[in-house]
Design an enzyme around this catalytic site. Structure first.
Site, PDB file in Angstrom:
ATOM      1  N   MET A  36      62.440  30.429  79.645  1.00 22.69           N
ATOM      2  CA  MET A  36      62.983  30.607  80.991  1.00 22.69           C
ATOM      3  C   MET A  36      61.948  30.316  82.081  1.00 22.69           C
ATOM      4  SD  MET A  36      65.922  31.175  79.919  1.00 22.69           S
ATOM      5  CE  MET A  36      67.146  31.931  80.938  1.00 22.69           C
ATOM      6  N   SER A  48      75.498  23.522  75.522  1.00 22.83           N
ATOM      7  CA  SER A  48      75.071  22.121  75.463  1.00 22.83           C
ATOM      8  C   SER A  48      73.628  22.036  74.985  1.00 22.83           C
ATOM      9  CB  SER A  48      75.109  21.483  76.866  1.00 22.83           C
ATOM     10  OG  SER A  48      76.349  21.703  77.512  1.00 22.83           O
ATOM     11  N   GLY A  76      64.982  35.119  70.797  1.00 21.32           N
ATOM     12  CA  GLY A  76      64.645  34.194  69.709  1.00 21.32           C
ATOM     13  C   GLY A  76      65.755  33.945  68.700  1.00 21.32           C
ATOM     14  N   HIS A 116      71.493  25.180  76.388  1.00 25.14           N
ATOM     15  CA  HIS A 116      71.920  25.891  77.597  1.00 25.14           C
ATOM     16  C   HIS A 116      73.329  26.440  77.394  1.00 25.14           C
ATOM     17  CE1 HIS A 116      72.031  26.980  81.794  1.00 25.14           C
ATOM     18  NE2 HIS A 116      73.243  26.451  81.861  1.00 25.14           N
ATOM     19  N   LEU A 159      66.544  21.074  86.617  1.00 22.88           N
ATOM     20  CA  LEU A 159      66.804  22.254  85.784  1.00 22.88           C
ATOM     21  C   LEU A 159      68.131  22.128  85.028  1.00 22.88           C
ATOM     22  CD1 LEU A 159      65.891  25.227  85.128  1.00 22.88           C
ATOM     23  CD2 LEU A 159      67.456  25.919  86.944  1.00 22.88           C
ATOM     24  N   ASP A 160      68.079  22.371  83.698  1.00 25.03           N
ATOM     25  CA  ASP A 160      69.278  22.348  82.849  1.00 25.03           C
ATOM     26  C   ASP A 160      70.093  21.076  83.050  1.00 25.03           C
ATOM     27  OD1 ASP A 160      68.635  24.888  81.847  1.00 25.03           O
ATOM     28  OD2 ASP A 160      69.634  25.878  83.517  1.00 25.03           O
ATOM     29  N   ASN A 172      66.646  21.035  75.044  1.00 19.99           N
ATOM     30  CA  ASN A 172      66.928  22.386  75.534  1.00 19.99           C
ATOM     31  C   ASN A 172      68.342  22.771  75.112  1.00 19.99           C
ATOM     32  OD1 ASN A 172      66.621  24.804  77.098  1.00 19.99           O
ATOM     33  ND2 ASN A 172      67.807  23.868  78.757  1.00 19.99           N
ATOM     34  N   ARG A 174      52.089  26.546  88.899  1.00 15.93           N
ATOM     35  CA  ARG A 174      52.938  26.025  87.811  1.00 15.93           C
ATOM     36  C   ARG A 174      52.202  24.924  87.060  1.00 15.93           C
ATOM     37  NH1 ARG A 174      58.047  27.916  87.655  1.00 15.93           N
ATOM     38  NH2 ARG A 174      58.928  28.674  89.590  1.00 15.93           N
TER      39      ARG A 174
END
Ligand code: GAR
Length: 206
Positions: free
Chosen positions: A84, A130, A12, A103, A138-139, A101, A59
């Site tokens: 994650m 970034s 966090g 990363h 993803l990312d 997000n 999911r």
């Protein structure tokens, strides 16, 4: 108006940076009950929830439950801060153009895990982090801001992680503020900032 919901899975520190910047965080949601970031939320009087992915068979079911919790707060923005989990296309679509997000690499290089180790193994001379809008890959997604640091001969994955994290805490609050101020424009998959704010931070301090 409190208008950002932050999703976490662990420590966090990025959540802490957003709170330290005075950003309007209305809730924190973790997929892990033991996430240290939950205590940071409590310390700041921000409501928190746990939606454990282990409680769901698929999911899709997890993402539905997550969306239900998020939507209770009607946030303008969903900010992933060390969250994650791979998200389903339906979830990503629901928060399209309003989910960011952070990363720990200079995307599109090194999506996924162990970014610092992989950067060292490739011998890159610049590394960094970034902030990007989230897409189903993803990312991956339109990049809002990046910070670059030089890779030094003596660097280890741990030393890189430390210097990159420091920059994460600079660019993430900045990007979230831009979003909330309505300054981000996405056009043909790329982002510009109204008023031409610097979208690249370069750090070579010791
Ligand atoms: C951060 O380094 C963030 O960039 C990374 O997880 C860490 C969370 O730290 N996120 C990803 O790797 C996303 N693919 P934090 O919990 O202290 O903010």
């Amino acid at each position: 108006m409190r208008s950002v919901v932050v999703l976490i899975s662990g420590r966090g520190s990025n959540l802490q940076a957003l709170l330290d910047a005075g950003l309007p965080v209305s809730a924190v949601i973790s997929n892990l009950p033991g996430a240290a970031g939950l205590a940071i939320a409590a310390k700041h009087g921000v409501p928190s929830r746990v939606v454990s992915h282990k409680d769901f068979a698929s999911r899709e079911a997890f993402d539905d439950a997550l969306a239900k919790e998020i939507d209770r707060y009607s946030p303008r923005l969903v900010a992933l801060a060390g969250f994650m989990r791979v998200l389903t296309p339906g979830f990503v679509q629901r928060y399209r153009d309003r989910m960011l997000n952070i990363h720990p690499s200079l995307l599109p290089a090194f999506p996924g895990l162990n970014t610092h180790q992989r950067a060292l193994a490739e011998g890159v001379k610049l590394h960094g982090c970034s902030v990007h809008f989230v897409t189903a890959d993803l990312d991956h997604g339109p990049i809002v801001a990046q910070a670059a640091i030089p890779v030094r001969r003596e660097d280890t994955a741990a030393s890189l992680a430390l210097r990159v994290l420091k920059q994460e805490h600079v660019i993430y609050p900045r990007a979230v503020r831009w979003f909330l101020d309505g300054k981000l424009v996405i056009e043909s998959g790329t982002v510009s900032v109204k008023g031409n704010d610097a979208q690249l931070v370069f750090d070579d301090s010791p």
